[in-house]
Motif scaffolding. Structure first.
Motif, PDB file in Angstrom:
ATOM      1  N   ARG A 159       0.966  -1.222  -0.018  1.00  0.00           N
ATOM      2  CA  ARG A 159      -0.088  -0.074  -0.058  1.00  0.00           C
ATOM      3  C   ARG A 159       0.778   1.161   0.074  1.00  0.00           C
ATOM      4  O   ARG A 159       1.972   1.331   0.817  1.00  0.00           O
ATOM      5  N   GLY A 160       0.550   2.169  -0.872  1.00  0.00           N
ATOM      6  CA  GLY A 160       1.394   3.302  -1.040  1.00  0.00           C
ATOM      7  C   GLY A 160       2.406   3.553  -2.052  1.00  0.00           C
ATOM      8  O   GLY A 160       3.032   4.451  -2.369  1.00  0.00           O
ATOM      9  N   ASP A 161       2.638   2.185  -2.835  1.00  0.00           N
ATOM     10  CA  ASP A 161       3.726   2.286  -3.747  1.00  0.00           C
ATOM     11  C   ASP A 161       3.112   2.741  -5.015  1.00  0.00           C
ATOM     12  O   ASP A 161       1.813   2.565  -5.377  1.00  0.00           O
ATOM     13  N   ILE A 162       3.918   3.252  -5.998  1.00  0.00           N
ATOM     14  CA  ILE A 162       3.602   3.376  -7.074  1.00  0.00           C
ATOM     15  C   ILE A 162       4.330   2.507  -8.223  1.00  0.00           C
ATOM     16  O   ILE A 162       5.787   2.516  -7.911  1.00  0.00           O
ATOM     17  N   ILE A 163       3.759   1.866  -8.832  1.00  0.00           N
ATOM     18  CA  ILE A 163       4.526   0.768  -9.955  1.00  0.00           C
ATOM     19  C   ILE A 163       3.870   0.779 -10.981  1.00  0.00           C
ATOM     20  O   ILE A 163       2.997   1.720 -11.732  1.00  0.00           O
ATOM     21  N   ASN A 164       4.561   0.113 -11.821  1.00  0.00           N
ATOM     22  CA  ASN A 164       4.438   0.114 -13.550  1.00  0.00           C
ATOM     23  C   ASN A 164       4.075  -1.195 -13.721  1.00  0.00           C
ATOM     24  O   ASN A 164       4.889  -2.156 -13.632  1.00  0.00           O
ATOM     25  N   ILE A 169       0.683   3.180 -15.007  1.00  0.00           N
ATOM     26  CA  ILE A 169       1.179   3.601 -13.782  1.00  0.00           C
ATOM     27  C   ILE A 169       0.052   3.538 -12.961  1.00  0.00           C
ATOM     28  O   ILE A 169      -0.963   4.202 -13.159  1.00  0.00           O
ATOM     29  N   LEU A 170       0.450   2.891 -11.791  1.00  0.00           N
ATOM     30  CA  LEU A 170      -0.731   2.577 -10.723  1.00  0.00           C
ATOM     31  C   LEU A 170      -0.397   2.813  -9.400  1.00  0.00           C
ATOM     32  O   LEU A 170       0.979   2.841  -8.818  1.00  0.00           O
ATOM     33  N   PHE A 171      -1.243   3.365  -8.653  1.00  0.00           N
ATOM     34  CA  PHE A 171      -1.109   3.318  -6.983  1.00  0.00           C
ATOM     35  C   PHE A 171      -1.711   2.107  -6.400  1.00  0.00           C
ATOM     36  O   PHE A 171      -2.816   1.827  -6.713  1.00  0.00           O
ATOM     37  N   SER A 179      -1.969  -9.375  -0.657  1.00  0.00           N
ATOM     38  CA  SER A 179      -1.689  -9.759  -1.941  1.00  0.00           C
ATOM     39  C   SER A 179      -0.994 -11.103  -2.186  1.00  0.00           C
ATOM     40  O   SER A 179      -1.189 -11.807  -3.043  1.00  0.00           O
ATOM     41  N   ASP A 180       0.039 -11.305  -0.913  1.00  0.00           N
ATOM     42  CA  ASP A 180       0.715 -12.700  -0.800  1.00  0.00           C
ATOM     43  C   ASP A 180      -0.023 -13.807  -0.789  1.00  0.00           C
ATOM     44  O   ASP A 180       0.199 -14.942  -1.260  1.00  0.00           O
ATOM     45  N   ASN A 181      -1.207 -13.659  -0.287  1.00  0.00           N
ATOM     46  CA  ASN A 181      -2.298 -14.637   0.148  1.00  0.00           C
ATOM     47  C   ASN A 181      -2.893 -14.977  -1.086  1.00  0.00           C
ATOM     48  O   ASN A 181      -3.229 -16.216  -1.585  1.00  0.00           O
ATOM     49  N   ASP A 182      -3.697 -14.056  -1.729  1.00  0.00           N
ATOM     50  CA  ASP A 182      -4.580 -14.208  -2.794  1.00  0.00           C
ATOM     51  C   ASP A 182      -3.895 -14.087  -4.352  1.00  0.00           C
ATOM     52  O   ASP A 182      -4.599 -14.172  -5.213  1.00  0.00           O
ATOM     53  N   GLY A 183      -2.822 -13.387  -4.346  1.00  0.00           N
ATOM     54  CA  GLY A 183      -2.021 -13.447  -5.588  1.00  0.00           C
ATOM     55  C   GLY A 183      -2.613 -12.191  -6.536  1.00  0.00           C
ATOM     56  O   GLY A 183      -2.582 -12.040  -7.625  1.00  0.00           O
ATOM     57  N   HIS A 184      -3.476 -11.192  -5.643  1.00  0.00           N
ATOM     58  CA  HIS A 184      -4.183 -10.058  -6.569  1.00  0.00           C
ATOM     59  C   HIS A 184      -3.564  -8.859  -5.829  1.00  0.00           C
ATOM     60  O   HIS A 184      -3.297  -8.472  -4.536  1.00  0.00           O
ATOM     61  N   ILE A 185      -3.608  -7.855  -6.464  1.00  0.00           N
ATOM     62  CA  ILE A 185      -3.452  -6.418  -6.144  1.00  0.00           C
ATOM     63  C   ILE A 185      -4.392  -5.677  -6.470  1.00  0.00           C
ATOM     64  O   ILE A 185      -4.942  -5.495  -7.502  1.00  0.00           O
ATOM     65  N   THR A 186      -4.891  -4.505  -5.618  1.00  0.00           N
ATOM     66  CA  THR A 186      -5.900  -3.559  -5.923  1.00  0.00           C
ATOM     67  C   THR A 186      -5.255  -2.262  -6.055  1.00  0.00           C
ATOM     68  O   THR A 186      -4.564  -1.890  -5.081  1.00  0.00           O
ATOM     69  N   VAL A 187      -5.657  -1.223  -7.034  1.00  0.00           N
ATOM     70  CA  VAL A 187      -4.899  -0.314  -7.389  1.00  0.00           C
ATOM     71  C   VAL A 187      -5.931   0.763  -7.973  1.00  0.00           C
ATOM     72  O   VAL A 187      -7.050   0.373  -8.382  1.00  0.00           O
ATOM     73  N   CYS A 188      -5.377   1.895  -8.208  1.00  0.00           N
ATOM     74  CA  CYS A 188      -5.737   3.154  -8.954  1.00  0.00           C
ATOM     75  C   CYS A 188      -5.076   3.640  -9.897  1.00  0.00           C
ATOM     76  O   CYS A 188      -3.751   3.925  -9.558  1.00  0.00           O
ATOM     77  N   THR A 236      -1.053   9.025   0.943  1.00  0.00           N
ATOM     78  CA  THR A 236      -1.614   7.500   0.930  1.00  0.00           C
ATOM     79  C   THR A 236      -2.969   7.756   1.654  1.00  0.00           C
ATOM     80  O   THR A 236      -4.148   7.333   1.265  1.00  0.00           O
ATOM     81  N   LYS A 237      -2.892   8.274   2.858  1.00  0.00           N
ATOM     82  CA  LYS A 237      -4.121   8.687   3.732  1.00  0.00           C
ATOM     83  C   LYS A 237      -5.080   9.248   3.044  1.00  0.00           C
ATOM     84  O   LYS A 237      -6.561   9.123   3.058  1.00  0.00           O
ATOM     85  N   ASN A 238      -4.952  10.397   2.123  1.00  0.00           N
ATOM     86  CA  ASN A 238      -5.542  11.072   1.460  1.00  0.00           C
ATOM     87  C   ASN A 238      -6.141  10.289   0.529  1.00  0.00           C
ATOM     88  O   ASN A 238      -7.620  10.330   0.294  1.00  0.00           O
ATOM     89  N   VAL A 239      -5.760   9.540  -0.237  1.00  0.00           N
ATOM     90  CA  VAL A 239      -6.270   8.359  -1.312  1.00  0.00           C
ATOM     91  C   VAL A 239      -7.124   7.706  -0.605  1.00  0.00           C
ATOM     92  O   VAL A 239      -8.569   7.491  -1.203  1.00  0.00           O
TER      93      VAL A 239
END
Length: 248
Positions: A159-164, A169-171, A179-188, A236-239
């Protein structure tokens, strides 16, 4: 009678030519289970040596002696090795299974060629490629066994990372233990403009995080996330606050 040979020959050719001139090549080939005609043609330069050719004689002629001409200084001490099955994965190939793209850049071959050599096993290294690798690697590494490298750990976004991911480009909203448990990430997504979005400032990444556009990605092997930066706790808190308002 010995046919005309090139003016410039390799150390390996020189050895074969000496056997020809001494009328010993046929006996030498029979003794070692080699095809006399093929070895003869290799010696006089009528046949270009292949990886398979060298593999068949690594216990008799040092691999490096096929790579350099007699007017060149050998970068490594000539060394014969036990017979090598050219279909096996060599030490060099195993070591570069996960960094084949760097191999391509470093030694001037295409990524596809490096992938076929180091990963897929659909191609064998050419002599030109092995010679280029001599800048850093003793060529016997292409003809001996080695340990399989440990599989590199996949980057797990938090949480809080910017990735590609594949150019997007995703937050990251989700925590890495989830994510480690279910293999998914949630992003904006991070976009150039977005209404009622959180603007990024004082960050390496420029743009707006759109809390209304929540997406889910399946992590590697289906897609690989590349780390860019981690945003401050305030951003991160704002988002997260904006996201929660949407679901109220």
């Amino acid at each position: 009678m010995l046919k005309q040979i090139p003016e410039r020959i390799t150390y390996a050719q020189e050895k074969i030519i000496h056997l020809i001139e001494g009328r010993k090549l046929r006996a030498w080939c029979l003794e070692n289970g080699l095809q006399h005609a093929a070895v003869y043609r290799l010696g006089i330069g009528e046949l270009i040596p292949s990886y398979k050719n060298i593999c068949s004689m690594v216990h008799l002629i040092a691999p490096i002696e096929w790579l350099f001409y007699t007017d060149e200084k050998l970068p490594y001490e000539p060394q014969v090795v036990p017979q090598w099955n050219y279909n096996e994965r060599s030490k060099f190939v195993k070591e570069h299974k996960y960094d084949y793209k760097e191999v391509a850049k470093k030694y001037g071959i295409t990524e596809l060629s490096a992938y076929n050599i180091c990963v897929a096993g659909r191609a064998k290294p050419s002599l030109a490629f092995i010679r280029e690798c001599c800048k850093d690697t003793n060529p016997i590494d292409f003809f001996i066994d080695g340990e399989e490298p440990a599989e590199p750990k996949t980057f797990l976004p938090d949480r809080g990372d910017i990735i590609n991911i594949q150019g997007s480009i995703l937050f990251v909203l989700s925590k890495n233990d989830s994510s480690d448990n279910d293999g998914h990430i949630t992003v904006c997504p991070v976009t150039k403009q977005a209404e009622n979005a959180v603007e990024l400032s004082g960050t390496k990444t420029q743009g707006f995080i759109n809390p209304k556009n929540i997406q889910t990605y399946v992590l590697a092997p289906r897609c690989q996330a590349n780390y860019i930066e981690t945003l401050s706790q305030n951003i991160t808190k704002n988002v997260l606050m904006q996201v929660r308002k949407i679901f109220e």
